[in-house]
Design a protein around this motif. Sequence first.
Motif, PDB file in Angstrom:
ATOM      1  N   LEU A  86       0.814  -1.214   0.000  1.00 26.33           N
ATOM      2  CA  LEU A  86       0.000   0.000   0.000  1.00 26.33           C
ATOM      3  C   LEU A  86       0.848   1.266   0.000  1.00 26.33           C
ATOM      4  O   LEU A  86       0.408   2.309  -0.464  1.00 26.33           O
ATOM      5  CB  LEU A  86      -0.910   0.006   1.237  1.00 26.33           C
ATOM      6  CG  LEU A  86      -1.856  -1.205   1.384  1.00 26.33           C
ATOM      7  CD1 LEU A  86      -2.684  -1.049   2.639  1.00 26.33           C
ATOM      8  CD2 LEU A  86      -2.747  -1.357   0.148  1.00 26.33           C
ATOM      9  N   LEU A  87       2.055   1.160   0.522  1.00 23.17           N
ATOM     10  CA  LEU A  87       2.928   2.325   0.637  1.00 23.17           C
ATOM     11  C   LEU A  87       4.374   1.840   0.632  1.00 23.17           C
ATOM     12  O   LEU A  87       4.686   0.825   1.255  1.00 23.17           O
ATOM     13  CB  LEU A  87       2.637   3.078   1.942  1.00 23.17           C
ATOM     14  CG  LEU A  87       3.408   4.382   2.193  1.00 23.17           C
ATOM     15  CD1 LEU A  87       3.017   5.427   1.153  1.00 23.17           C
ATOM     16  CD2 LEU A  87       3.102   4.902   3.598  1.00 23.17           C
ATOM     17  N   ALA A  88       5.245   2.555  -0.086  1.00 26.28           N
ATOM     18  CA  ALA A  88       6.664   2.161  -0.161  1.00 26.28           C
ATOM     19  C   ALA A  88       7.508   3.414  -0.266  1.00 26.28           C
ATOM     20  O   ALA A  88       7.143   4.375  -0.954  1.00 26.28           O
ATOM     21  CB  ALA A  88       6.918   1.255  -1.363  1.00 26.28           C
ATOM     22  N   ASN A  89       8.662   3.403   0.421  1.00 26.09           N
ATOM     23  CA  ASN A  89       9.527   4.581   0.342  1.00 26.09           C
ATOM     24  C   ASN A  89      10.481   4.478  -0.840  1.00 26.09           C
ATOM     25  O   ASN A  89      10.546   3.460  -1.559  1.00 26.09           O
ATOM     26  CB  ASN A  89      10.275   4.815   1.659  1.00 26.09           C
ATOM     27  CG  ASN A  89      11.381   3.804   1.892  1.00 26.09           C
ATOM     28  OD1 ASN A  89      11.427   2.765   1.253  1.00 26.09           O
ATOM     29  ND2 ASN A  89      12.265   4.115   2.826  1.00 26.09           N
ATOM     30  N   ARG A  90      11.238   5.562  -1.023  1.00 29.01           N
ATOM     31  CA  ARG A  90      12.142   5.652  -2.184  1.00 29.01           C
ATOM     32  C   ARG A  90      13.163   4.527  -2.196  1.00 29.01           C
ATOM     33  O   ARG A  90      13.432   3.929  -3.242  1.00 29.01           O
ATOM     34  CB  ARG A  90      12.867   7.005  -2.133  1.00 29.01           C
ATOM     35  CG  ARG A  90      13.954   7.182  -3.195  1.00 29.01           C
ATOM     36  CD  ARG A  90      14.730   8.466  -2.959  1.00 29.01           C
ATOM     37  NE  ARG A  90      15.232   8.527  -1.599  1.00 29.01           N
ATOM     38  CZ  ARG A  90      16.326   7.875  -1.188  1.00 29.01           C
ATOM     39  NH1 ARG A  90      17.003   7.106  -2.027  1.00 29.01           N
ATOM     40  NH2 ARG A  90      16.736   8.001   0.063  1.00 29.01           N
ATOM     41  N   THR A  91      13.755   4.202  -1.020  1.00 27.37           N
ATOM     42  CA  THR A  91      14.780   3.151  -0.970  1.00 27.37           C
ATOM     43  C   THR A  91      14.206   1.811  -1.413  1.00 27.37           C
ATOM     44  O   THR A  91      14.849   1.061  -2.161  1.00 27.37           O
ATOM     45  CB  THR A  91      15.346   3.033   0.449  1.00 27.37           C
ATOM     46  OG1 THR A  91      15.871   4.299   0.854  1.00 27.37           O
ATOM     47  CG2 THR A  91      16.462   2.001   0.512  1.00 27.37           C
ATOM     48  N   TYR A  92      12.978   1.494  -0.976  1.00 25.84           N
ATOM     49  CA  TYR A  92      12.374   0.217  -1.377  1.00 25.84           C
ATOM     50  C   TYR A  92      12.175   0.167  -2.891  1.00 25.84           C
ATOM     51  O   TYR A  92      12.441  -0.846  -3.538  1.00 25.84           O
ATOM     52  CB  TYR A  92      11.049   0.033  -0.653  1.00 25.84           C
ATOM     53  CG  TYR A  92      10.352  -1.268  -1.000  1.00 25.84           C
ATOM     54  CD1 TYR A  92      10.743  -2.458  -0.418  1.00 25.84           C
ATOM     55  CD2 TYR A  92       9.304  -1.301  -1.919  1.00 25.84           C
ATOM     56  CE1 TYR A  92      10.121  -3.663  -0.733  1.00 25.84           C
ATOM     57  CE2 TYR A  92       8.667  -2.487  -2.251  1.00 25.84           C
ATOM     58  CZ  TYR A  92       9.084  -3.672  -1.656  1.00 25.84           C
ATOM     59  OH  TYR A  92       8.480  -4.851  -1.986  1.00 25.84           O
ATOM     60  N   LEU A  93      11.699   1.276  -3.480  1.00 28.28           N
ATOM     61  CA  LEU A  93      11.489   1.311  -4.934  1.00 28.28           C
ATOM     62  C   LEU A  93      12.802   1.155  -5.688  1.00 28.28           C
ATOM     63  O   LEU A  93      12.875   0.463  -6.706  1.00 28.28           O
ATOM     64  CB  LEU A  93      10.805   2.620  -5.325  1.00 28.28           C
ATOM     65  CG  LEU A  93       9.400   2.847  -4.733  1.00 28.28           C
ATOM     66  CD1 LEU A  93       8.892   4.229  -5.110  1.00 28.28           C
ATOM     67  CD2 LEU A  93       8.428   1.767  -5.205  1.00 28.28           C
TER      68      LEU A  93
END
Length: 613
Positions: A86-93
């Motif tokens: 549902l939500l992901a930060n820049r590092t995960y992407l």
Amino acid sequence: MTAPRPPLRPPPADAPSDPDRGSRDELDELRRRTHELDRSRLALLSFPEERQANREALIRANREWRTVFDKLDDALFVHDREYRVLLANRTYLEWAGLPEEQVLGEVYWHVFPRDAGPHWLCKQLVDGESTDVHDDMVLPDGKILRLSHFALPGSGAQDALFMHILEDITDHSLAQQALEQSEARFRGIAESVRDAIVMIDEEDRVLEWNPAAERLFGYSAGEALGADLRRLIVPERLRQADERPRGFESFLSTGQGPIVGSVQEVMALCKDGSELSVELSVAPVEGNSGRHCVGVARDITERRAIQRRLAEGEKRLRHIVTSLGDGVVVLDANGTALFANPAALALLGRPEEEVIGRQTGLPLAIGNGAGIEILRPGGGAVWVEAQVVESRWEEHSAYVMSLHDMSQHVQLERHRRYANQRLQEALESTIGAIALALEKRDPYTAGHQQRVSTLSVAIATTLGLEPERIEGIRLGAMIHDIGKIYIPSEILNRPGRLDPREFELIKSHPEVGYDIIKGIVFPWPVADMILQHHERLDGSGYPHGLEGEAISLEARILTVADVVEAITSHRPYRPALGIEVAIGEIDAHRGQWFQNDIVDACIALFVEQGFCF
């Protein structure tokens, strides 16, 4: 919409029946109610503005939260009970290598980290079997992640949300592995070296006690660990009652001390009550619980015995020099006299107190056999033949000058030769005694050094070396195995094969011999001969793997003679193999291990000249 007007409050029961007073009270109440109504109207009128401000604050807080969320170095994402992101930060992407629109709504194991299904600990979390779980994961590319899973607070059972934090701990794990490997290597080294290694903490308690320490001091590791080192191995007469060793407090605070970084010779106490001389070096070590101290101790009892014998030989040599007919003066680099024998004082025409510690005026760079004129204080002069050699005197560089009175040349020449002969005999006697002491410990190789010396001289003579150089080869070969005095006799005389550890101990004898001899001043490279006699031309020898010209010619000659004698002599682990085998060995490795012309000279001695031991 107007608020309903509240009823007027009735007057108190005991109020006076003053119609004017009642009107005034009612008017005051009306004014109060009007004021409250105005305040309510203003509140209603201002509500939309507060709502807009709250909305803007909420938007601003959300934006700030998202900025912080995206700036985190760790990868974070949130999923629902169906494991959809549902939500992901820049590092995960970035780690997933996908844009946000291709990530949101996907089950996370199809995105990153890829797998056949949810992580088993994550499944336990979603199923309510745990609330906060952690695990490490190794990716196919070798990256190591630390996974933290937890349920977000405030969400219900059906609409629960879960957050994953992925931390890259690759460098930390590799550093931890390297630390563990380093500790394992240190422990392996500590358990295999022949020197005692001891570590203590700030309270002098023993933390490390290697097998060599067990052998040296007689205490097992179980007995030593945790014990007070001073009461364990420091002789009672050397202990300071109720005090730390001098400088130890400074060492604890700074890592520096009187003996840190230096080598000390001290007396140590053994379990059986005996004492021995050890060479001790100390270094600080930073530990998790404070600054520790590591000491390396080596038994030098045998070395001290050799040093005493050498000191006695030096004393005898000084006595011989004192009795020489030629003058002998020892000078420092500034020309100041450090020693002068009676003959030198007679030639200088001055008493000892006017010579020692003063400038003599004797030139240092005069070469050998030069004639100089010495002017005496009371008048007159004497011509002498001076020879100068660079040497050492009481552990310092010095020049030894011999002064020969040319006026009585014939007589003094005879005395000089006689004195030199005595010096040579004393030197050879000392060398012979050392060689005999070694061979007494190893009866299977009795006479080995003498035979190697005889063959080395024959090879050097065949090669046409000058007599003085041949003499150095003879004397060096006579003590080339002096380092074996350090090797236990049970290893030297063992009839079976040696294990690798024992063989490594045997291989140390060139360096041990070099350490024993290097402080003695010889006019030949005796110490280098001892150190290099197991080196090979191709660098396959030991202890330093020297190649070609890096090995002295004397050592190259000694190497061939040593191999031939060893093969033709009986050993504890095999009978003598004969000269044919020995010649075949050196011929097979000519140019590789052994120098060609030295091999040719050696073979010619046996085949053409009938040489035999």
